[in-house]
Design an enzyme around this catalytic site. Structure first.
Site, PDB file in Angstrom:
ATOM      1  CG  ASP A 402      -2.226   0.723   0.971  1.00 37.15           C
ATOM      2  OD1 ASP A 402      -2.293   1.522   0.027  1.00 37.15           O
ATOM      3  OD2 ASP A 402      -3.181   0.474   1.732  1.00 37.15           O
ATOM      4  CD  GLU A 405       0.465   6.122  -3.936  1.00 40.42           C
ATOM      5  OE1 GLU A 405      -0.534   5.489  -4.281  1.00 40.42           O
ATOM      6  OE2 GLU A 405       0.901   6.117  -2.768  1.00 40.42           O
ATOM      7  CG  ASP A 485      -7.836   4.465  -0.720  1.00 41.46           C
ATOM      8  OD1 ASP A 485      -7.826   3.245  -0.957  1.00 41.46           O
ATOM      9  OD2 ASP A 485      -7.037   5.001   0.063  1.00 41.46           O
TER      10      ASP A 485
END
Length: 792
Positions: A402, A405, A485
């Site tokens: 998760d 980035e 999300d």
């Protein structure tokens, strides 16, 4: 009056060849053309005539791999191969690309093909003395450099290449957008990483070519009425690959030749994956898995979202012993039920944790942050070492990387920033903590850490890495990208269909999403903007079911989100139309496992695609090219999601073939008498209106298709030795390669698999099989069933 500084002359002064490369020199610099096998041409321009090896070093180099011919005329230089030709205007040094039948595909802007502007590369130093702001985000507490000392570590160029596209040309790709982006033409599109966006430096054209940029920096596409260009923020020289192809499938093959073959996922990864935010304990996970088995609902993987760790230890690679007293016992119990275990891991580790201290001691955190330095091999080794010591022994089957980035400045705002602001905030923040020339590639290096680490431990278990960010080449590392999300609403569902196809067109095979959306309700932040304040009401149930029915035809089938429960029984019980639709949808996915797993083998061995826009398969059908809410799954199935609050939708059936309806509910209900099953057959080239019950969406199969299916069971392990039913949809000759192996491990890299060619001859009405490879992996009987048609 001011004195003008004359522009340098772009005209070619000299041409020479060396070791499979052609160089054209002008006052402005040196243009380098490298023809490569398969229809790849590398186009580079350097202001000083040097070509640093670092640029494009992650890509394969096929220099000298192909014969070519160089011709010169008074006005142009031509370089020809079997796949096409490159022409260079001698006066301006502009490059154009021509198909093998002499059609111009693309050209750089002739009077002004490119700009390069020198920039300095800086890094943050003395981070312990920097001004740091701590910001609470949904991804944990993030540190942001507000002011710091910096020193120069090199130079690079901001590059801009100007292109002239055809009026009727459609361009898609450059990764996955967040706003339903489709045709890039006449727009500005920013290529950077964010929570809901994945940048990939590859785009394809409806004219059957692609452009891949070697950059790892930020990228921008812009076209207005005056000009079109692609800008990179930090490269050592201007550099891109033009990818020829007889079809867009050839273009994607060339992308994979350069960036790497996609790794195979295990069989179980094509089953149903249950996730939510979040299961709080070992008991919670086991109880949920047990309920799936009690209700006879298929399940192959259950996921632990954030906070396996103790309170206030965000990102620590550990299990909280009070909630997970025996993780290995937990995964063993799950495996007895045929269920794998995936858990989330994070690149950021909170200050005060043991993991953070270990990285800090070795100076392997990105400056001013709690994020490890994935660009450093020592950092990657330490990251895996922590996993190996604390998590891997517990029997974890898959990783959820998760926040890869690894920064999301757009989520620091209550009001959504403009696209340009998102880009420049990411640009500024990433430059403070990462090598600026690699600011888009953290996710790929992070994935490499997990890939390399696990493969060094075992080759009997394939790497599965669900991750939110990637770059060209990420497909080599067992990655599944997901769209971040997102928030619940019909408009979001429609955008997700486009997002997945945009990503696939960028050359990337494995994509999924939070089925039903991560956010269901509406909060104060701009991104927490679901439309369902009451949670699971009738309106949301309908949306969720349509979303799940779409997701069942994606490469990876996964439910996840917050605000509400996500298990099937949260939506009702036996006899409720929505609950039954959910259970049927999951069951039907398992019927398709032989088809899906074989497509996955084609992704690896043949550089193929699972899902793709219709323009890949029907490039001569103008109506099909324009469609963004239907897609192909393999060569045979066309999926038409319902993306509006309606039980009807119009479906365009592409011309050039006829189409059968494909209803898995009917196939399952008639399993014992499939040979007597008949389906409606429609002519291609027309639009029809479909009405669908809550438990299905329109899916069609090409006439002349062979579809292998199996009787669905509770998990993929149970289905391994079952017979394969081959559904034959006649109309013309057809073939399909049925792939089988152990279902896990890397034996496929050394030939441990069987490939069975399933063939149908239309004139003879004859079915045949031919098995190659290792026959030990051919399991069960193959039973052919010819589907009759009811012509419409």
């Amino acid at each position: 009056m001011m004195d003008v500084i004359p522009a340098k002359d772009r005209s070619i002064l000299a041409v020479n060849e060396k070791a499979g490369m052609i160089f054209a020199t002008s006052q402005t610099g040196t243009l380098r053309i490298i023809p490569q096998k398969g229809g790849i041409v590398r186009v580079s321009f350097s202001c000083d005539g040097s070509f640093a090896k670092e640029q494009g070093s992650d890509y394969s180099d096929f220099t000298g791999s192909i014969d070519y011919k160089v011709d010169q005329s008074k006005n142009s230089l031509s370089i020809s191969t079997e796949e096409g030709s490159v022409q260079i205007d001698k006066e301006t040094c502009a490059v154009s690309f021509w198909s093998k039948d002499g059609k111009k595909l693309l050209s750089e802007k002739n009077e002004h093909p490119r700009d390069l502007e020198s920039i300095a590369l800086y890094k943050t130093i003395n981070a312990d003395k920097a001004s740091i702001e701590e910001i609470a985000t949904p991804d944990g507490l993030k540190k942001k450099i507000k002011a710091a000392d910096r020193e120069q570590y090199g130079t690079a160029y901001k590059t801009r290449t100007y292109f002239e596209f055809s009026d009727d040309e459609l361009l898609i790709g450059l990764g996955q957008g967040e706003k339903g982006e489709w045709n890039l033409r006449h727009s500005t599109y920013y290529v950077h990483q964010s929570n809901r966006k994945i940048g990939i430096p590859m785009m394809v054209s409806s004219r059957n070519y692609g452009i891949l940029f070697s950059t790892c920096s930020l990228l921008m596409f812009s076209e207005n009425e005056d000009e079109a260009f692609v800008q990179t923020e930090a490269d050592f020289y201007s550099d891109y690959y033009f990818l020829f192809g007889d079809s867009l499938f050839d273009v994607v093959k060339n992308y994979r030749r350069l960036t790497g073959k996609a790794a195979m996922l295990p069989m179980w990864a094509y089953g149903y994956i249950q996730s939510k935010e979040r299961y709080v304990s070992q008991k919670d996970l086991l109880d949920t898995a047990g309920e799936f088995r009690k209700r006879n609902i298929a399940l192959d993987c259950i996921v632990l979202d954030w906070m396996s760790w103790e309170d206030n230890k965000w990102g620590q690679k550990s299990f909280d012993a009070s909630r997970f007293p025996d993780p290995k016992e937990m995964t063993d119990e799950l495996r007895k039920m045929g269920i794998r275990f995936m858990m989330s891991i994070w690149p950021n580790m909170a200050q005060g944790t043991e993991n953070n201290a270990e990285f800090k001691e070795k100076n392997l955190l990105l400056p001013g942050t709690d994020i490890y330095n994935a660009f450093d091999s020592e950092g990657r080794d330490l990251y895996w070492s922590q996993i190996k010591r604390a998590l891997y022994p517990a029997g974890v089957d898959a990783w959820w990387c998760d926040s890869s980035e690894p920064i999301t400045p757009e989520w620091e705002h209550l009001t959504e920033p403009a696209d340009s602001d998102k880009y420049y905030e990411y640009k500024n923040d990433s430059a403070n903590i990462m090598p600026f020339e690699k600011a888009n590639a953290f996710g790929k290096y992070h994935a490499f850490a997990v890939w390399e680490g696990q493969r060094n431990c075992t080759l009997s278990k394939r790497v599965v890495n669900l991750t939110r960010s990637g770059w060209a080449g990420s497909q080599k590392y067992g990655t599944i990208l997901w769209s971040g999300d997102i928030s619940a609403g019909w408009n979001t569902l429609k955008k997700q269909v486009r997002a997945g196809l945009q990503f696939a067109a960028s050359g990337m095979p494995y994509w999924t999403m939070d089925t039903g959306a991560f956010f269901v309700k509406r909060g104060i932040q701009w991104f927490w903007d679901g439309n369902y304040k009451n949670g699971i009401d009738e309106a949301y149930k309908k949306l969720y079911v349509r979303w799940l029915e779409y997701a069942a035809f994606l490469p990876v089938f996964r439910a996840h989100g917050t605000d509400i429960e996500r298990e099937p029984w949260a939506f009702g019980d036996t006899g409720d139309k929505y609950y039954d639709a959910i259970c049927n949808t999951i069951r039907n996915r398992y019927m398709l496992l032989p088809y899906l797993y074989s497509l996955g083998a084609g992704v690896h061995f043949d550089d193929g695609m699972l899902i793709r826009p219709l323009m890949f398969d029907f490039n001569n059908d103008e109506r099909a090219i324009a469609i963004s809410d239907q897609f192909m799954l393999g060569d045979n199935l066309m999926v038409c999601p319902i993306v509006e609050d309606s039980d009807t939708r119009k479906v365009y059936l592409p011309e050039g073939c006829n189409w059968y309806e494909f209803n898995l509910n009917r196939i399952y209900d008639n399993w014992e008498s499939i040979s007597n099953l008949s389906c409606r057959l429609f002519e291609g080239g027309q639009t029809i209106e479909c009405t669908c019950n809550p438990d299905s969406i329109p899916v069609f199969v090409r006439a002349g298709s062979v579809i292998p299916v199996k009787r669905p069971m509770q998990c993929s392990d149970q289905m391994k030795n079952e017979n394969t039913e081959v559904l034959i949809y006649p109309g013309c000759d057809a073939a399909f390669n049925l792939y089988e192996d152990l279902g896990d491990g890397y034996g496929y890299e050394s030939g441990e698999f069987s490939m069975t060619k399933l063939s149908w001859k239309e004139n003879e009405k004859a079915f045949s099989i031919e098995t190659s490879g290792d026959a030990r992996f051919r399991t069960g009987d193959i039973i052919a069933r010819v589907i009759e048609n009811k012509y419409q």
